[in-house]
Design an enzyme around this catalytic site. Structure first.
Site, mmCIF file in Angstrom:
data_model
loop_
_atom_site.group_PDB
_atom_site.id
_atom_site.type_symbol
_atom_site.label_atom_id
_atom_site.label_comp_id
_atom_site.label_asym_id
_atom_site.label_seq_id
_atom_site.Cartn_x
_atom_site.Cartn_y
_atom_site.Cartn_z
ATOM 1 N N ARG A 89 12.367 -11.651 1.481
ATOM 2 C CA ARG A 89 13.296 -10.437 1.429
ATOM 3 C C ARG A 89 14.895 -10.745 2.154
ATOM 4 N NH1 ARG A 89 9.311 -5.854 4.105
ATOM 5 N NH2 ARG A 89 7.885 -5.589 2.470
ATOM 6 N N LYS B 217 0.815 -1.386 -0.119
ATOM 7 C CA LYS B 217 0.060 -0.086 -0.061
ATOM 8 C C LYS B 217 0.668 1.282 -0.098
ATOM 9 C CE LYS B 217 -0.884 0.239 4.995
ATOM 10 N NZ LYS B 217 0.059 -1.091 5.192
ATOM 11 N N ARG C 82 15.998 -10.111 8.153
ATOM 12 C CA ARG C 82 15.528 -9.504 9.099
ATOM 13 C C ARG C 82 14.865 -10.249 9.976
ATOM 14 N NH1 ARG C 82 14.764 -3.699 6.892
ATOM 15 N NH2 ARG C 82 13.277 -4.791 5.634
ATOM 16 N N ARG D 129 -6.035 3.531 12.143
ATOM 17 C CA ARG D 129 -5.715 1.831 12.484
ATOM 18 C C ARG D 129 -6.906 1.584 13.106
ATOM 19 N NH1 ARG D 129 -0.481 0.568 11.383
ATOM 20 N NH2 ARG D 129 0.983 2.175 11.344
ATOM 21 N N ARG E 227 1.994 -10.219 12.909
ATOM 22 C CA ARG E 227 1.737 -8.887 12.582
ATOM 23 C C ARG E 227 0.468 -8.707 11.805
ATOM 24 N NH1 ARG E 227 6.911 -6.396 9.545
ATOM 25 N NH2 ARG E 227 5.441 -4.582 9.181
#
Length: 214
Positions: A127, A13, A160, A88, A171
């Site tokens: 990633r 986004k 990471r 949020r 998350r």
């Protein structure tokens, strides 16, 4: 035109928000940017926010909404803005509606970049980052010239902690619990625009522009 960006972490986004801002010549605003600008500028709102942050506490909804409303009221937002990362929660969304109504405007669109959880987990766990220079890669979509080595500085690339599958899943769980209700909220208001975020980035952007009336 006031646009809100919705979507889980890793849905893309932020990338789409930046492209929309560029196409429509309106500011791309994140709460993080607002906090930093007010704290750096030493404003009253910034000082209040800093006192909570220094104490390790969450900045209260009311203060966050005041900071956002203050930012939207600035001259560069006269033609609209894109809010990325706010609201949020439902209380924040209601406060935002009240604030913009006082300015004689409203939220025009809530763009929901929809990507299934497993796709996000696969994306983010692929990633790889260089901790020395900050360059980022992906094992499928953006491979370094030499596996495991940064093209820029030659340092080792790492996965990471934030991108590990178990962390990403946590998350996502938080996102669904807190932010998913916003999708229902804006759908009931008739301003929700949901796009398929699994498409190539250019196709997602084209779908958004079509939904915005281009």
């Amino acid at each position: 035109m006031i646009i809100i960006m919705l979507g889980a972490p890793g849905a893309g986004k932020g990338t789409q928000a930046a492209r929309i801002a560029d196409a429509y010549h309106i500011p791309h605003i994140s709460t993080g940017d607002i906090f930093r600008a007010n704290i750096k500028g030493g404003t009253e709102l910034g000082k209040k926010a800093k006192s909570y942050m220094d104490a390790g506490k969450l900045v209260p909804d009311e203060l966050v909404c005041d900071l956002v409303a203050d930012r939207i009221a600035q001259d560069d937002c006269k033609d609209g803005c894109i809010l990325d990362g706010f609201p949020r929660t439902i209380p924040q969304a209601k406060s935002l509606d009240e604030a913009v109504a006082k300015m004689g405007t409203k939220v025009d669109f809530a763009v929901n970049v929809d990507v299934p959880d497993q796709v996000i987990i696969d994306r983010m766990s692929g990633r790889r980052a260089c901790l020395k220079c900050g360059a980022t890669y992906h094992v499928e979509y953006k491979k370094p010239k030499q596996e495991g080595i940064c093209d820029v500085c030659g340092s080792e690339l790492v996965l990471r902690d934030d991108d590990k599958p178990e962390t990403v899943k946590t998350r996502l769980d938080v996102y669904h619990e807190q932010t998913q209700p916003l999708i229902d909220f804006y759908e009931k208001k008739g301003v929700l625009l949901t796009v398929d975020g699994t498409q190539p980035m250019d196709d997602v952007f084209a779908q958004i522009r079509k939904g915005l009336g281009d």
